[in-house]
Write a protein that holds these residues in place. Structure first.
Motif, PDB file in Angstrom:
ATOM      1  N   ASN B 294      47.611 -55.111  -7.521  1.00 51.34           N
ATOM      2  CA  ASN B 294      46.562 -54.841  -6.525  1.00 51.34           C
ATOM      3  C   ASN B 294      46.020 -56.065  -5.926  1.00 51.34           C
ATOM      4  OD1 ASN B 294      44.587 -52.767  -5.187  1.00 51.34           O
ATOM      5  ND2 ASN B 294      43.108 -54.174  -5.981  1.00 51.34           N
ATOM      6  N   TYR B 321      41.412 -52.806  -8.548  1.00 57.39           N
ATOM      7  CA  TYR B 321      41.868 -51.444  -8.801  1.00 57.39           C
ATOM      8  C   TYR B 321      43.017 -51.811  -9.874  1.00 57.39           C
ATOM      9  CZ  TYR B 321      44.963 -47.292  -8.713  1.00 57.39           C
ATOM     10  OH  TYR B 321      45.424 -46.177  -9.124  1.00 57.39           O
ATOM     11  N   TRP B 323      45.787 -49.869 -13.025  1.00 54.78           N
ATOM     12  CA  TRP B 323      45.948 -48.820 -13.918  1.00 54.78           C
ATOM     13  C   TRP B 323      46.967 -49.141 -14.854  1.00 54.78           C
ATOM     14  CZ3 TRP B 323      49.027 -50.305 -10.140  1.00 54.78           C
ATOM     15  CH2 TRP B 323      50.436 -50.265 -10.173  1.00 54.78           C
ATOM     16  N   ARG B 332      43.220 -45.089 -14.543  1.00 53.11           N
ATOM     17  CA  ARG B 332      42.988 -45.444 -13.258  1.00 53.11           C
ATOM     18  C   ARG B 332      41.506 -46.252 -13.465  1.00 53.11           C
ATOM     19  NH1 ARG B 332      46.466 -41.461 -11.792  1.00 53.11           N
ATOM     20  NH2 ARG B 332      48.264 -42.067 -11.034  1.00 53.11           N
ATOM     21  N   ARG B 374      44.309 -36.933 -11.498  1.00 51.41           N
ATOM     22  CA  ARG B 374      44.625 -37.465 -10.379  1.00 51.41           C
ATOM     23  C   ARG B 374      43.472 -37.340  -9.399  1.00 51.41           C
ATOM     24  NH1 ARG B 374      45.651 -35.995  -5.703  1.00 51.41           N
ATOM     25  NH2 ARG B 374      46.917 -37.105  -4.208  1.00 51.41           N
ATOM     26  N   PRO B 376      42.404 -39.555  -5.572  1.00 53.36           N
ATOM     27  CA  PRO B 376      42.786 -40.454  -4.572  1.00 53.36           C
ATOM     28  C   PRO B 376      41.673 -41.655  -4.768  1.00 53.36           C
ATOM     29  CG  PRO B 376      42.217 -38.298  -3.475  1.00 53.36           C
ATOM     30  CD  PRO B 376      41.857 -38.090  -5.063  1.00 53.36           C
ATOM     31  N   ILE B 377      42.175 -42.927  -4.426  1.00 52.65           N
ATOM     32  CA  ILE B 377      41.539 -44.096  -4.810  1.00 52.65           C
ATOM     33  C   ILE B 377      40.059 -44.209  -4.343  1.00 52.65           C
ATOM     34  CG2 ILE B 377      41.431 -46.634  -4.508  1.00 52.65           C
ATOM     35  CD1 ILE B 377      44.663 -46.310  -4.905  1.00 52.65           C
ATOM     36  N   ALA B 378      40.114 -43.619  -2.907  1.00 55.71           N
ATOM     37  CA  ALA B 378      38.822 -43.506  -2.313  1.00 55.71           C
ATOM     38  C   ALA B 378      37.921 -42.940  -2.857  1.00 55.71           C
ATOM     39  CB  ALA B 378      39.079 -42.914  -0.720  1.00 55.71           C
ATOM     40  N   ARG B 379      38.206 -41.797  -3.479  1.00 61.69           N
ATOM     41  CA  ARG B 379      37.328 -41.132  -4.174  1.00 61.69           C
ATOM     42  C   ARG B 379      36.623 -41.952  -5.631  1.00 61.69           C
ATOM     43  NH1 ARG B 379      38.654 -35.186  -5.406  1.00 61.69           N
ATOM     44  NH2 ARG B 379      36.690 -35.072  -6.635  1.00 61.69           N
ATOM     45  N   GLU B 392      30.046 -33.295  -5.971  1.00 60.31           N
ATOM     46  CA  GLU B 392      31.089 -32.798  -5.723  1.00 60.31           C
ATOM     47  C   GLU B 392      32.179 -33.351  -6.581  1.00 60.31           C
ATOM     48  OE1 GLU B 392      31.134 -35.076  -1.975  1.00 60.31           O
ATOM     49  OE2 GLU B 392      29.606 -33.618  -3.102  1.00 60.31           O
TER      50      GLU B 392
END
Lengths: 62, 395
Positions: B294, B321, B323, B332, B374, B376-379, B392
């Motif tokens: 990264n 970031y 993993w 991750r 799994r 997404p990185i944004a989350r 959520e």
């Protein structure tokens, strides 16, 4: 020319959407959304550069 | 430095992820001058993190790990290392004697495996095996077919990923370090999690706070400082990496043997550096190399902006970031590491079934980790921000 995503591989980096905002975007969840099934010829280079910058090779063009 | 002019020549030395990313980004920033990329490895750039995972276990082919070729206008010199730099004449000196003139230079020469011999912890005559490039991965994959007993010195990320693949191949595996696996890299909680998984997969974990020495000739015996010897058919050193800066000796660019950059990846006027070779500023002072995939990506992009836009380029604010995949767990992580203390379990249960962890730090931010989940990185990254965790994600 068609774009396709391998959902298993895609991690939502978003570099592709930065490269080709006219073709794709990240939704609110950070998931990639392709905005066009068929890439218009004028956007071919953008599609290829989006594929190129994907760090996990999740995006294919063909 | 000011913005680059179209008549200028940019030379990028080092053609792995940072260099290729940087070269591509320089063109995408609109630079129209001459661009040269010099690479030592005699093959196209590839994804190094895959070596200790898919390449070693045979699930990834060369095609799977090869980075897409550059399609921009770039003069690529492949299979030739840089031997030196003439800062007065502004020329990169290649090992074959060729001189490549530059106006602006990018240093992306990466790092090489550190050896115990470099640390004075190996007898002369010991044949020390390391794991850094595609050839190393192929050699180890071939050796594993003979079901060897494998001893790995170093229980960091690489050592543990190698241990995982070796154990899965049927090898008996011992991992030796000064401290528990991954403690320094990831913190206590993840260290315990991954050490337990390693033990459950039959890997023997040994630590000796005073370290080890490689003894003998040929395949070494691992001697613990506190007494005891560990023998194996195959002994691997996985004790970190050292920056490839030998070619910059006597240029005035190095400080204490390292190549320091600022937040715009500038090492000197007209010179940027990115990736494993570069020591980037650390919050609170000092510089540290962050040899991760990264960092190579984000520093490569930031350094390209600096080369093209000069001092007007934005400073890089790293978004760490990381993993790893080992012993049936894919972890991750977004945020600063090592993660200290006990995390909140945003989604609990046995980690192998998927867990989401969050460590709050004193500054109000956090480190977040998704295990076998799994996301997404944004989350995942959103969980590192100070605000309360949105409901959520707790679904």
């Amino acid at each position: 020319m068609k774009l396709s995503i391998d959902r298993e591989r895609c991690e939502g980096y978003g570099l592709c959407a930065e490269s080709a905002p006219e073709l794709m975007h990240l939704d609110d969840e950070g998931e990639l959304v392709l905005d066009h099934d068929e890439v218009p010829p004028s956007a071919g280079p953008a599609a290829e550069s989006a594929v190129r910058v994907c760090p996990v090779a999740a995006l294919k063009v063909g | 430095m000011g913005p680059a002019r179209p008549t200028e020549r940019i030379v990028v030395v080092g053609a792995s992820l940072a260099g290729v990313t940087l070269a591509d980004a320089v063109r995408r920033q609109g630079f129209t001058g001459s661009l040269t990329l010099v690479g030592a490895e005699p093959r196209a750039a590839y994804n190094r993190p895959a070596l200790s995972k898919g390449v070693l276990d045979g699930t990834a082919t060369d095609a799977d790990i090869t980075l897409p070729p550059l399609t921009c206008d770039v003069d690529e010199i492949v299979g030739t290392a840089a031997a030196g730099l003439d800062v007065d004449r502004r020329e990169v000196v290649l090992e074959d004697g060729r001189r490549i003139p530059y106006d602006r230079l990018a240093v992306t020469t990466g790092a090489r495996a550190r050896r115990l011999a470099d640390l004075g912890a190996a007898d002369p005559g010991v044949h020390e095996t390391v794991f850094r490039d595609l050839d190393d991965a192929r050699h180890l994959a071939a050796a594993l077919r003979g079901r060897p007993k494998v001893v790995i010195v170093g229980a960091g990320i690489l050592g543990m990923e190698l241990a995982s693949v070796c154990a899965a191949s049927g090898a008996a595996v011992v991992v030796v370090d000064r401290q528990p696996p991954l403690l320094a890299q990831l913190g206590r909680y993840l260290s315990d999690l991954l050490a337990d998984a390693a033990s459950a997969h039959g890997v023997e974990l040994v630590h000796d706070p005073a370290g080890v020495r490689l003894r003998g000739t040929g395949t070494p015996v691992v001697e613990l400082a506190g007494g005891g010897r560990i023998e194996g058919d195959l002994v691997l050193s996985a004790v970190g990496c050292a920056p490839n800066v030998g070619w910059l000796a006597r240029t005035g660019l190095l400080t204490d043997g390292g190549l320091r950059v600022d937040a715009r990846c500038r090492a000197a006027p007209g010179v940027v550096a990115a990736g494993d070779v570069a020591a980037f500023p650390v919050p609170g002072g000092g510089h540290r190399r962050t040899p991760s995939w990264n960092s190579a990506l984000e520093q490569g992009r930031a350094a390209a902006r600096t080369l093209v836009d000069g001092d007007d380029a934005p400073a890089l604010v790293p978004s760490p970031y990381f993993w790893t995949e080992q012993f049936g767990l894919t972890v991750r992580i977004c945020g600063e590491l090592p993660a200290r203390g006990t995390p909140a379990l945003l989604r609990g249960g046995p980690p192998s079934d998927g867990a989401l962890l969050r460590w709050s730090d004193a500054g109000g931010g956090a480190t977040a980790a998704a295990v076998n989940t799994r996301m997404p990185i944004a989350r995942l990254r959103a969980l590192t921000r100070p605000e309360p965790v949105p409901l959520e994600v707790q679904r």
